[in-house]
Motif scaffolding. Structure first.
Motif, PDB file in Angstrom:
ATOM      1  N   VAL A   3       0.782  -1.264   0.008  1.00  0.00           N
ATOM      2  CA  VAL A   3      -0.163  -0.161   0.014  1.00  0.00           C
ATOM      3  C   VAL A   3       0.837   1.291   0.017  1.00  0.00           C
ATOM      4  CG1 VAL A   3      -1.754   1.229   1.428  1.00  0.00           C
ATOM      5  CG2 VAL A   3      -1.824  -1.130   1.101  1.00  0.00           C
ATOM      6  N   THR A   4       2.034   1.215   1.010  1.00  0.00           N
ATOM      7  CA  THR A   4       2.971   2.359   0.719  1.00  0.00           C
ATOM      8  C   THR A   4       3.322   2.484  -0.253  1.00  0.00           C
ATOM      9  OG1 THR A   4       3.184   1.951   3.108  1.00  0.00           O
ATOM     10  CG2 THR A   4       4.829   3.346   1.922  1.00  0.00           C
ATOM     11  N   ILE A   5       3.836   1.362  -1.282  1.00  0.00           N
ATOM     12  CA  ILE A   5       4.550   1.698  -2.412  1.00  0.00           C
ATOM     13  C   ILE A   5       3.474   2.188  -3.603  1.00  0.00           C
ATOM     14  CG2 ILE A   5       5.714   0.590  -4.474  1.00  0.00           C
ATOM     15  CD1 ILE A   5       7.154  -1.324  -2.354  1.00  0.00           C
ATOM     16  N   THR A   6       2.420   1.641  -3.407  1.00  0.00           N
ATOM     17  CA  THR A   6       1.460   1.958  -4.457  1.00  0.00           C
ATOM     18  C   THR A   6       0.844   3.494  -4.179  1.00  0.00           C
ATOM     19  OG1 THR A   6       0.353  -0.164  -4.401  1.00  0.00           O
ATOM     20  CG2 THR A   6      -0.923   1.582  -5.181  1.00  0.00           C
ATOM     21  N   SER A   7       0.863   3.844  -2.948  1.00  0.00           N
ATOM     22  CA  SER A   7       0.446   5.262  -2.717  1.00  0.00           C
ATOM     23  C   SER A   7       1.509   6.366  -3.094  1.00  0.00           C
ATOM     24  CB  SER A   7       0.202   5.565  -1.273  1.00  0.00           C
ATOM     25  OG  SER A   7       1.558   5.403  -0.522  1.00  0.00           O
ATOM     26  N   LEU A   8       3.005   5.973  -3.095  1.00  0.00           N
ATOM     27  CA  LEU A   8       4.053   6.558  -3.446  1.00  0.00           C
ATOM     28  C   LEU A   8       3.869   6.647  -5.233  1.00  0.00           C
ATOM     29  CD1 LEU A   8       6.767   7.980  -3.288  1.00  0.00           C
ATOM     30  CD2 LEU A   8       7.817   5.829  -3.201  1.00  0.00           C
ATOM     31  N   ILE A   9       3.605   5.546  -5.582  1.00  0.00           N
ATOM     32  CA  ILE A   9       3.331   5.780  -6.987  1.00  0.00           C
ATOM     33  C   ILE A   9       2.381   6.736  -7.460  1.00  0.00           C
ATOM     34  CG2 ILE A   9       2.952   4.405  -9.192  1.00  0.00           C
ATOM     35  CD1 ILE A   9       4.230   1.776  -7.866  1.00  0.00           C
ATOM     36  N   LEU A  10       1.046   6.640  -7.005  1.00  0.00           N
ATOM     37  CA  LEU A  10       0.082   7.500  -7.225  1.00  0.00           C
ATOM     38  C   LEU A  10       0.643   8.914  -7.003  1.00  0.00           C
ATOM     39  CD1 LEU A  10      -2.925   5.879  -5.729  1.00  0.00           C
ATOM     40  CD2 LEU A  10      -2.219   5.701  -7.999  1.00  0.00           C
ATOM     41  N   ARG A  50      -4.790   4.379   4.445  1.00  0.00           N
ATOM     42  CA  ARG A  50      -5.571   3.119   4.459  1.00  0.00           C
ATOM     43  C   ARG A  50      -7.190   3.492   4.435  1.00  0.00           C
ATOM     44  NH1 ARG A  50      -0.314   2.403   4.409  1.00  0.00           N
ATOM     45  NH2 ARG A  50       0.249   0.454   5.152  1.00  0.00           N
ATOM     46  N   ARG A  51      -7.590   4.489   3.634  1.00  0.00           N
ATOM     47  CA  ARG A  51      -9.132   4.758   3.289  1.00  0.00           C
ATOM     48  C   ARG A  51      -9.715   4.009   2.293  1.00  0.00           C
ATOM     49  NH1 ARG A  51      -9.810   9.442   6.705  1.00  0.00           N
ATOM     50  NH2 ARG A  51      -8.510   9.267   8.580  1.00  0.00           N
ATOM     51  N   SER A  52     -10.681   3.550   2.381  1.00  0.00           N
ATOM     52  CA  SER A  52     -11.388   2.862   1.240  1.00  0.00           C
ATOM     53  C   SER A  52     -11.813   4.098   0.308  1.00  0.00           C
ATOM     54  CB  SER A  52     -12.460   2.023   1.785  1.00  0.00           C
ATOM     55  OG  SER A  52     -13.515   2.936   2.382  1.00  0.00           O
ATOM     56  N   THR A  53     -11.908   5.064   0.813  1.00  0.00           N
ATOM     57  CA  THR A  53     -12.530   6.181  -0.220  1.00  0.00           C
ATOM     58  C   THR A  53     -11.475   6.286  -1.229  1.00  0.00           C
ATOM     59  OG1 THR A  53     -11.696   7.859   1.335  1.00  0.00           O
ATOM     60  CG2 THR A  53     -13.905   7.462   1.404  1.00  0.00           C
ATOM     61  N   ALA A  54     -10.054   5.857  -1.101  1.00  0.00           N
ATOM     62  CA  ALA A  54      -9.129   5.951  -2.277  1.00  0.00           C
ATOM     63  C   ALA A  54      -9.430   5.109  -3.455  1.00  0.00           C
ATOM     64  CB  ALA A  54      -7.945   5.491  -1.611  1.00  0.00           C
ATOM     65  N   LEU A  55     -10.197   4.192  -3.290  1.00  0.00           N
ATOM     66  CA  LEU A  55     -10.843   3.463  -4.463  1.00  0.00           C
ATOM     67  C   LEU A  55     -11.727   4.079  -5.285  1.00  0.00           C
ATOM     68  CD1 LEU A  55     -10.539  -0.138  -3.107  1.00  0.00           C
ATOM     69  CD2 LEU A  55      -8.775   1.185  -4.198  1.00  0.00           C
ATOM     70  N   ALA A  99      -2.620  -4.834  -2.958  1.00  0.00           N
ATOM     71  CA  ALA A  99      -2.758  -3.334  -2.840  1.00  0.00           C
ATOM     72  C   ALA A  99      -3.759  -2.896  -2.013  1.00  0.00           C
ATOM     73  CB  ALA A  99      -3.082  -3.018  -4.644  1.00  0.00           C
ATOM     74  N   ARG A 100      -4.657  -3.746  -1.724  1.00  0.00           N
ATOM     75  CA  ARG A 100      -5.815  -3.170  -0.810  1.00  0.00           C
ATOM     76  C   ARG A 100      -5.494  -3.598   0.720  1.00  0.00           C
ATOM     77  NH1 ARG A 100      -9.897  -5.675  -1.313  1.00  0.00           N
ATOM     78  NH2 ARG A 100      -9.177  -7.448  -3.045  1.00  0.00           N
ATOM     79  N   ARG A 101      -4.394  -4.264   1.070  1.00  0.00           N
ATOM     80  CA  ARG A 101      -4.300  -4.962   2.499  1.00  0.00           C
ATOM     81  C   ARG A 101      -4.088  -3.794   3.348  1.00  0.00           C
ATOM     82  NH1 ARG A 101       0.287  -8.709   1.946  1.00  0.00           N
ATOM     83  NH2 ARG A 101      -1.131  -9.976   0.872  1.00  0.00           N
ATOM     84  N   GLY A 102      -4.927  -3.938   4.353  1.00  0.00           N
ATOM     85  CA  GLY A 102      -4.986  -2.983   5.470  1.00  0.00           C
ATOM     86  C   GLY A 102      -5.667  -1.736   5.426  1.00  0.00           C
ATOM     87  N   ASP A 107     -16.403  -1.604   1.736  1.00  0.00           N
ATOM     88  CA  ASP A 107     -15.753  -2.264   0.535  1.00  0.00           C
ATOM     89  C   ASP A 107     -16.140  -1.542  -0.629  1.00  0.00           C
ATOM     90  OD1 ASP A 107     -14.814  -3.808  -1.631  1.00  0.00           O
ATOM     91  OD2 ASP A 107     -15.614  -5.590  -0.975  1.00  0.00           O
ATOM     92  N   ALA A 108     -14.957  -0.846  -1.321  1.00  0.00           N
ATOM     93  CA  ALA A 108     -15.138   0.043  -2.144  1.00  0.00           C
ATOM     94  C   ALA A 108     -14.774  -0.679  -3.614  1.00  0.00           C
ATOM     95  CB  ALA A 108     -14.244   1.288  -2.178  1.00  0.00           C
ATOM     96  N   ARG A 109     -14.601  -1.918  -3.791  1.00  0.00           N
ATOM     97  CA  ARG A 109     -14.201  -2.445  -4.996  1.00  0.00           C
ATOM     98  C   ARG A 109     -15.091  -2.374  -6.236  1.00  0.00           C
ATOM     99  NH1 ARG A 109     -13.024  -8.439  -3.542  1.00  0.00           N
ATOM    100  NH2 ARG A 109     -14.686  -7.954  -2.068  1.00  0.00           N
TER     101      ARG A 109
END
Length: 771
Positions: A3-10, A50-55, A99-102, A107-109
């Protein structure tokens, strides 16, 4: 961790898009990149927390981008892909458990899954559609069954660069048809042994169209060897080496063709009864015995004409004939290429007619002194730096007229101080009296040309039947800017209407532009580019192209060159170039390969031009224009990844009904197979340089594209019927002939092109149907 790496990429994506978007918007471009960049930054923060609103937010990014992309481009897969590809890939990653762990919260899938499915649905649909395609068919009626093909060339032979003096690139052979062309197979391969070397100039190219007379093919090579090849077996009969020396000042190292002549005054079988004339890149014209390749000493001085005679500034490498001279009315007519944009002290563009038997000068037509056509005496020189004919003319012996495609005065991008004669004849199709060289008419295709829009191709002569049944002896002149001029070849008056249209102004100080420019009603001139037309492999290089586009001066076709830097579209590579078009005089239709590649042109004040040892003239990059107030830097408008900044297609095949002056079809041509590190056969529609050939069997043949194939097309529909992989670039015009057992052969030279970067080689390839 994921999740941290993905957020950094975003976060990084958001920074690039947002920062680039601010720059783009400040130049007047789209605000989308600022909005989506900000959305990426917020999504990165929410994901880091770690907020589901990101999705949910990312689903909105996907849907918003999809809506924006369709609004900008329609359902064109090649334009939608760069806009949404990375965004959808990130969405798919966000749907994985890693990517969604934590992530906490509801559920925002579901919204993200729906957004991805919507994107995939649009992508799938767009792959089945081609909004750039024009589907249609040409009429198959034989309007004039016994059409005028130009002159008496046997059906199974090819005596001139364009087969006859008419330059039609049409063969009356009909053995190969749309029904059997897929059965074509290699018949023989001949290798000349003349390949590009490490000391050659960049534009060392192999562009020859062979001639076929009797049982022999005659060709030349980039370093000007003349070679005779058996037409049945492909075995060499003889070769002649003119022993040219390399010259770094030579812009081109090429040969597009030789010329052939049979002397009726010499008995068959006697020395030099038939001759091949070889133009060389050190400015000679050499007469050779077609039977054995020996020099014919009775021609000129020991068999050789010195084309630098009477030339101003006769500097080595600055003047030479790259194209085959035309033999007509007992004369061999020679033009020449001058080095574009090297200097204001250039040789003349004079066109000269010599007695084909003796080499004596019969007349000379110098566009800088057009009324004086009697041979210039020794000690006098032609007008320096006058518009030249670097391509090949065509002729109508019955009308006694020669049709000359003229270039521009160099420097091409600077027009101050041009004479009245230059302003009249530059970038025109000009008709001269075949016997005297006197002017008969002139039709200019660009006024005060500042864009290197010289007329690049041999005019094609064809008789056209009008709606009222009258037959007009016509001429079709393809141009770099995409207009096809269809003219009455007796008078130069338009058969298809030509009008004057407003053109942009604002040349540099001391120069001017023409307030209007001519425009033919039959045209492949593209629509003006906008920011939405910018392209890339990804949204990042597309954004870079959009930023650069907004920073260039661009007001549509004929935007003047500028110190700021101007976008020139169509570019000086041309919508059409020296390969021209092919016309069917029986069906009165045309087949061509319009190409679209934008160029940049930036004027550099003389005091800012680096010294000669840091930059020298060439057709791309820095053109020094020594003696002029500005140099110019020009070249294709490319992305940081080296691909065109404008969206594809960059190349088409097209069919035209010449009786109505309408475009019947226009299809993407060629793949990126040889343009990318991975050999991907994606039919994007790629640029090309070379020419087409058509046959009475209803098949058109074309190499030219920057993927290495020879292709056959249904002339009626433009549908591709067959292709053969070539061992090198096929930037030459194919030809066809028959042999003694009746088989029809198709031949193309595959040797590559230095400017477009195709693979060099030394191949002559022949194809035929199975015995």
């Amino acid at each position: 961790m994921a999740v941290t790496i993905t957020s950094l990429i975003l976060f990084l994506i958001g920074l690039v898009l947002g920062g680039g978007g601010i720059r783009l918007a400040s130049l007047g471009g789209s605000w989308y990149y600022i909005i989506v960049g900000l959305a990426f930054l917020i999504a990165a923060w929410l994901l880091y927390r770690r907020r589901s609103t990101a999705l949910w937010l990312y689903a909105a990014i996907v849907i918003g981008t999809l809506a924006w992309a369709v609004w900008e481009t329609g359902f064109d897969w090649w334009e939608l892909g760069p806009r949404g590809g990375i965004i959808v890939l990130v969405a798919l990653w966000l749907l994985t458990p890693w990517a969604r762990r934590g992530i906490t919260g509801p559920d925002a899938r579901a919204p993200l899954i729906l957004a991805v499915l919507a994107s995939l649905a649009v992508a799938g649909y767009s792959m089945t559609a081609d909004p750039k395609d024009i589907a249609g068919e040409l009429d198959t009626d034989k309007v004039i069954p016994n059409a005028n093909l130009g002159n008496d060339v046997p059906a199974g032979e090819w005596h001139y660069y364009g087969r006859t003096q008419f330059g039609q690139r049409y063969s009356p052979l009909d053995q190969i048809t749309p029904d059997n062309v897929a059965k074509l197979q290699p018949a023989w391969t001949y290798r000349t042994g003349d390949v590009k070397g490490p000391d050659d100039v960049g534009e060392t190219t192999y562009q020859v169209t062979p001639l076929k007379i009797g049982d022999t093919l005659y060709i030349c090579t980039p370093h000007n060897f003349a070679i005779a090849v058996d037409a049945v077996s492909g075995k060499e009969k003889w070769r002649y080496d003119p022993k040219i020396k390399l010259d770094k000042d030579r812009q081109h190292q090429t040969c597009r063709g030789v010329s052939y002549y049979a002397d009726a005054a010499i008995a068959a079988g006697q020395p030099c009864a038939t001759r091949v004339y070889l133009p060389t890149s050190d400015a000679r014209l050499i007469a050779l015995d077609a039977a054995n390749g020996q020099v014919c000493p009775a021609f000129a001085e020991g068999g050789t004409l010195n084309l630098l005679t009477n030339m101003p500034y006769p500097k080595s490498g600055y003047y030479y004939s790259t194209s085959a001279p035309l033999i007509s009315g007992g004369k061999i007519i020679v033009g020449g290429a001058v080095n574009d944009n090297y200097s204001t002290q250039e040789p003349s563009g004079v066109i000269r007619a010599y007695d084909v038997n003796t080499g004596a000068l019969v007349w000379n037509w110098d566009s800088g002194n057009p009324d004086q056509t009697t041979p210039l005496p020794a000690g006098k020189t032609y007008t320096a730096n006058s518009p030249n004919m670097w391509s090949t003319p065509s002729a109508d012996e019955k009308l006694g007229l020669l049709y000359v495609p003229l270039g521009n005065q160099t420097p091409d991008q600077l027009g101050a101080g041009r004479s009245d004669n230059v302003e009249k004849f530059s970038s025109s199709i000009t008709a001269l009296d075949l016997n005297t060289g006197q002017l008969r008419w002139v039709r200019q295709t660009v006024h005060h040309d500042l864009w290197d829009m010289d007329v690049p191709a041999q005019p094609s002569l064809i008789d056209i039947t009008k709606a009222d049944g009258t037959v007009v002896p016509a001429l079709v002149g393809p141009t770099k800017q995409g207009d096809l001029y269809v003219l009455d070849r007796r008078t130069g008056e338009p058969v298809v209407a030509v009008k004057e249209v407003p053109a942009p102004g604002g040349a540099v100080e001391g120069d001017h532009t023409s307030p209007t420019q001519p425009a033919s009603d039959l045209s492949f001139n593209p629509k003006p580019l906008t920011g939405a037309d910018m392209w890339g492999i990804t949204m990042f290089d597309q954004l870079a192209c959009r930023i650069e586009f907004q920073g260039l001066r661009y007001e549509g076709r004929y935007t003047p060159p500028s110190v700021q830097g101007s976008l020139i579209y169509p570019g000086n590579f041309g919508t059409f170039n020296w390969g021209g078009v092919a016309v069917d005089p029986v069906r009165q239709v045309l087949f061509g390969m319009p190409t679209y590649l934008a160029f940049k042109s930036q004027l550099i004040p003389r005091d800012q031009v680096p010294p000669p040892d840091e930059g020298r003239g060439s057709e791309q990059g820095l053109n020094r224009n020594e003696g002029a107030p500005y140099a110019v830097v020009m070249g294709p408008f490319l992305s940081p990844l080296g691909i065109p900044c404008q969206a594809p297609p960059w190349g088409y095949v097209a069919g035209v009904d010449l009786r109505t002056g309408t475009i019947a079809y226009k299809h993407r041509n060629g793949t990126v197979y040889d343009m990318t590190p991975l050999p991907l056969p994606l039919k994007v529609g790629v640029p090309g340089i070379g020419g087409p050939m058509i046959t009475a069997g209803g098949v058109a043949f074309l190499g030219a594209a920057v993927d290495d194939y020879l292709r056959a097309y249904d002339l009626t529909s433009g549908r591709q019927l067959w292709r053969a992989r070539l061992p090198a670039g096929g930037q030459s015009t194919p030809m066809t002939y028959t042999v003694s057992d009746g088989r029809q052969f198709v031949v193309i030279v595959a040797g590559g092109h230095g400017s477009v970067g195709t693979k060099p080689g030394d191949y002559v390839m022949a194809y035929a149907l199975p015995k």
